[in-house]
Scaffold this active site. Structure first.
Site, PDB file in Angstrom:
ATOM      1  N   GLU A 260       0.880  -1.277   0.038  1.00 21.14           N
ATOM      2  CA  GLU A 260       0.027  -0.076   0.043  1.00 21.14           C
ATOM      3  C   GLU A 260       0.836   1.211   0.237  1.00 21.14           C
ATOM      4  OE1 GLU A 260      -3.149   2.180   2.813  1.00 21.14           O
ATOM      5  OE2 GLU A 260      -1.815   0.453   3.745  1.00 21.14           O
ATOM      6  N   LYS A 318      -9.410   1.985  -2.711  1.00 28.74           N
ATOM      7  CA  LYS A 318      -9.941   1.587  -1.429  1.00 28.74           C
ATOM      8  C   LYS A 318     -11.354   1.839  -1.209  1.00 28.74           C
ATOM      9  CE  LYS A 318      -8.338   0.898   3.294  1.00 28.74           C
ATOM     10  NZ  LYS A 318      -7.413   1.232   4.283  1.00 28.74           N
ATOM     11  N   CYS A 368      -5.171  -3.146   2.968  1.00 26.55           N
ATOM     12  CA  CYS A 368      -5.044  -3.034   4.449  1.00 26.55           C
ATOM     13  C   CYS A 368      -5.906  -3.176   5.353  1.00 26.55           C
ATOM     14  CB  CYS A 368      -4.319  -1.490   4.782  1.00 26.55           C
ATOM     15  SG  CYS A 368      -3.814  -1.319   6.447  1.00 26.55           S
TER      16      CYS A 368
END
Length: 505
Positions: A260, A318, A368
């Site tokens: 990330e 995301k 994440c």
């Protein structure tokens, strides 16, 4: 008075000890035993107020010690004053503890109103409310389901239930077992129930819910170990870019993945030849590259994303953002302004996004924090990403230093593999970079806080587990039916009483 105070203190300690059931310690029986102590305490009191306090202290101890690593991100890297950080971490734990306070209070109140027997209270009412408290924690204020009870059992016999009922279903089973343990001294026959659950879970672990799909692909997962305090330092960005370029182009693979925000600047701020050189390498070696980077679609709209370079154009944004780290909750701008955290207000990606095709495989990324939400991943696999054959998590939890957050996050990814019957790849900045098979077993991993590349051949899997199809719905329905059963059993008890004599005038 002393006994009451000691009970409250011991409830806090039981919650704290519960943390030892999770990674990196892995003493999963402690999760059941700590919950057994709480249920025993709740069974001993009829006071709604005391029951709420017991639940609150248990949840407070659990959350405070289990998420103490947040202190590192807020204070060490966010420059929040120590006193304010302690208040923030404790406040979060106290708030999450309120859900277990509600569990205790509602259980005590319903027990009084429904005249529940010990068996109904401990095996039906309390486990149902515990499940609802855990599930509520997964969505309230966008959710914080870290250390949900079921995660402690990813290496235990109850793990076999994950493809059927997910992490919350396992938490429900552990609560039922805790209730049995409280009753065991008086009703030894109930020992059969935990035995059957453990045996059933062990048998279910032998079931293959998904089947191999296509040929394995070669993967290279990069772990650059860039220190968090240097990651967004403009003076260090050229070194970071050079490091990742060297790691990516060191060898070909079917899929090469960076963590990330491996690129810590917007793509428009990169040297003009940086992305073309990487794309040329991908084309020349037939390698698909996934690069973690923030993307700016406008001056006010930017996303935490992974972008594909090489054989095809690909982008994943995301969707489930982290409060304070990636978006600013209403009314908390003052809190963010006290810290030095970059990129604090991202835009959300679409809830359903397509996987990346890599030869015979379809790889679905998540970024994440997103892999904490198994139901959202299941929705993707049942919807737009139905062809997915392997999952991929890219993370940068260097924000939490060398803390228990790293192995805890690996454990969460293992549960996602168990629930979906698909392998999970993890590419992280500082750890835990790993390859997890479709049974939730770690096949290979890099040592945390080291620079390295994890190379592996990974087989994809296709098919649906029951959890992919149904998500959390069966478990939630079961909890509601358990509450209904508690009420019905109460009504039956009243109905069997001798009828009152007729009134006389």
């Amino acid at each position: 008075m002393f006994d009451r105070r000691a009970g409250i203190a011991l409830a806090f300690c039981a919650g704290a000890i519960n943390v030892l059931a999770f990674a990196p310690f892995g003493w999963w029986p402690l999760q059941i035993l700590s919950l057994t102590f709480l249920f025993w305490q709740l069974q001993r009191t009829a006071s709604v107020r005391r029951s709420a306090l017991l639940g609150w202290m248990y949840g407070f101890g659990w959350m405070l010690f289990g998420t103490s690593w947040i202190y590192i991100s807020l204070h060490d890297y966010g420059d929040l004053p120590a006193w304010m950080t302690i208040i923030a971490v404790s406040g979060l734990a106290l708030f999450l503890g309120c859900l277990f306070a509600a569990m205790g209070a509602i259980a005590a109140r319903l027990r009084q109103r429904w005249h529940s027997s010990e068996i109904v209270f401990l095996l039906v009412l309390l486990p149902a409310l515990f499940l609802l408290a855990e599930w509520t924690r997964s969505w309230i204020f966008t959710g914080f389901p870290w250390l949900s009870a079921g995660y402690a059992h990813n290496v235990g016999p109850l793990a076999g239930f994950a493809p059927l009922i997910g992490v919350y279903g396992i938490g429900l089973l552990s609560a039922i077992i805790a209730g049995v343990l409280v009753l065991l001294p008086q009703r030894r026959v109930l020992a059969l129930l935990p035995a059957l659950l453990f045996i059933g879970g062990a048998v279910l672990q032998q079931v293959s819910w998904t089947t191999p799909h296509g040929n394995p692909i070669t993967v290279r997962l990069l772990q650059a170990n860039v220190p968090q305090e240097m990651k967004f330092d403009p003076a260090r960005v050229p070194d970071t870019l050079q490091l990742y370029h060297a790691m990516i182009t060191a060898a070909p693979a079917d899929l090469i993945v960076t963590p990330e925000t491996a690129v810590p600047v917007f793509l428009g701020q990169l040297p003009p030849d940086y992305l073309p050189l990487l794309a040329d390498f991908g084309h020349a070696t037939h390698s698909e590259l996934l690069l973690g980077a923030p993307l700016a679609d406008s001056p006010t709209h930017y996303t935490n994303s992974v972008v594909g370079l090489g054989g095809q154009t690909y982008r994943y944004d995301k969707h489930h953002l982290v409060p304070f780290g990636e978006f600013i909750p209403f009314g908390f701008r003052w809190f963010i302004d006290m810290m030095q955290m970059p990129l604090g207000d991202f835009s959300r990606g679409a809830a359903l996004q397509l996987p990346l095709a890599v030869k015979d495989q379809q790889v679905l990324p998540n970024i994440c924090y997103e892999d904490l939400f198994g139901e959202e991943i299941a929705d993707q696999l049942a919807g737009a990403a139905a062809g997915t054959t392997m999952l991929l998590n890219v993370s940068n939890i260097a924000w939490f230093g060398n803390s228990i957050a790293l192995p805890q996050h690996l454990q969460i990814s293992q549960m996602r593999a168990l629930e979906t019957g698909r392998p999970m790849l993890r590419a992280t900045n500082t750890g835990m970079t790993a390859v997890i098979d479709q049974k939730g077993h770690v096949q290979s991993q890099l040592k945390p806080l080291t620079n390295g590349v994890l190379s592996a051949s990974v087989q994809g899997y296709a098919g649906n587990t029951p959890y992919i199809v149904l998500g959390n719905r069966p478990v939630l329905a079961s909890s509601l039916l358990m509450l209904l059963a508690s009420y019905v059993l109460r009504r039956k008890k009243l109905a069997t009483r001798e009828p009152l004599p007729p009134k006389t005038r």
